[in-house]
Scaffold this active site. Sequence first.
Site, PDB file in Angstrom:
ATOM      1  N   HIS A  73       0.620   7.841  -8.397  1.00  0.00           N
ATOM      2  CA  HIS A  73       1.150   7.489  -7.083  1.00  0.00           C
ATOM      3  C   HIS A  73       2.676   7.348  -7.159  1.00  0.00           C
ATOM      4  O   HIS A  73       3.250   7.248  -8.244  1.00  0.00           O
ATOM      5  CB  HIS A  73       0.508   6.194  -6.552  1.00  0.00           C
ATOM      6  CG  HIS A  73       0.789   4.978  -7.362  1.00  0.00           C
ATOM      7  ND1 HIS A  73      -0.110   4.436  -8.257  1.00  0.00           N
ATOM      8  CD2 HIS A  73       1.883   4.192  -7.432  1.00  0.00           C
ATOM      9  CE1 HIS A  73       0.419   3.377  -8.824  1.00  0.00           C
ATOM     10  NE2 HIS A  73       1.641   3.191  -8.343  1.00  0.00           N
TER      11      HIS A  73
HETATM   12  P1  TYD Z   1      -4.227   0.842  -8.948  1.00  0.00           P
HETATM   13  O1  TYD Z   1      -3.092   1.103  -8.011  1.00  0.00           O
HETATM   14  O2  TYD Z   1      -5.392   1.788  -8.866  1.00  0.00           O
HETATM   15  O3  TYD Z   1      -3.690   0.810 -10.450  1.00  0.00           O
HETATM   16  P2  TYD Z   1      -2.812   1.898 -11.241  1.00  0.00           P
HETATM   17  O4  TYD Z   1      -1.479   1.989 -10.553  1.00  0.00           O
HETATM   18  O5  TYD Z   1      -2.712   1.336 -12.627  1.00  0.00           O
HETATM   19  O6  TYD Z   1      -3.538   3.208 -11.205  1.00  0.00           O
HETATM   20  O7  TYD Z   1      -4.715  -0.648  -8.739  1.00  0.00           O
HETATM   21  C1  TYD Z   1      -6.001  -1.074  -9.141  1.00  0.00           C
HETATM   22  C2  TYD Z   1      -6.503  -2.099  -8.132  1.00  0.00           C
HETATM   23  O8  TYD Z   1      -5.724  -3.280  -8.195  1.00  0.00           O
HETATM   24  C3  TYD Z   1      -6.440  -1.587  -6.705  1.00  0.00           C
HETATM   25  O9  TYD Z   1      -7.645  -1.977  -6.057  1.00  0.00           O
HETATM   26  C4  TYD Z   1      -5.273  -2.337  -6.111  1.00  0.00           C
HETATM   27  C5  TYD Z   1      -5.240  -3.616  -6.907  1.00  0.00           C
HETATM   28  N1  TYD Z   1      -3.908  -4.204  -7.041  1.00  0.00           N
HETATM   29  C6  TYD Z   1      -3.639  -5.432  -6.459  1.00  0.00           C
HETATM   30  O10 TYD Z   1      -4.477  -6.014  -5.755  1.00  0.00           O
HETATM   31  N2  TYD Z   1      -2.416  -6.015  -6.643  1.00  0.00           N
HETATM   32  C7  TYD Z   1      -1.464  -5.407  -7.391  1.00  0.00           C
HETATM   33  O11 TYD Z   1      -0.353  -5.978  -7.560  1.00  0.00           O
HETATM   34  C8  TYD Z   1      -1.741  -4.123  -7.976  1.00  0.00           C
HETATM   35  C9  TYD Z   1      -0.714  -3.409  -8.800  1.00  0.00           C
HETATM   36  C10 TYD Z   1      -2.981  -3.575  -7.783  1.00  0.00           C
END
Ligand code: TYD
Length: 134
Positions: free
Chosen positions: A49
């Site tokens: 992302h």
């Molecule tokens: P995700 O964006 O998929 O992680 P990565 O960037 O490592 O691929 O995030 C995983 C889950 O955690 C998603 O459901 C969103 C949640 N999340 C939060 O609730 N708060 C946060 O600060 C972050 C970074 C993620």
Amino acid sequence: MEVKLLDFTEFVDKRGHLLPLEANKNIPFKIKRLYFIYSTNKKMSRGFHAHKKLMQVAICITGYCTIVLDDGQVRKEIGLNSPKKGLLIDKMIWREMKDFSKNCVLMVIADDYYDESDYNRDYGNYLEMLKWLK
Ligand code: TYD
């Protein structure tokens, strides 16, 4: 694309190492959020992302991992293996995280709260958005 690796100073004595991080000092923004990524799977990449506004610094506290940064034109792979190095990830930079060592703890410092509407999770949309911003 310029890769910005921040160098942190640690204090070392016979008791061990201490490494302070401070907002608007060695972290170049006001800190609003911290999160950790750990117990990862070496074979599974994460991220995929870009953020519209959010700025982040990624620090590999323990172990190692690779972070891929992509600005829509150039793609670079940066290995992180030291708590003394912070990778600045600017807004509108596509990132992927991979090759986590078993013991890897990746700490991410952010300048704002979690907001799903700030994410662009589709690479095609991300490239389109870059075109609009030009
Ligand atoms: P995700 O964006 O998929 O992680 P990565 O960037 O490592 O691929 O995030 C995983 C889950 O955690 C998603 O459901 C969103 C949640 N999340 C939060 O609730 N708060 C946060 O600060 C972050 C970074 C993620």
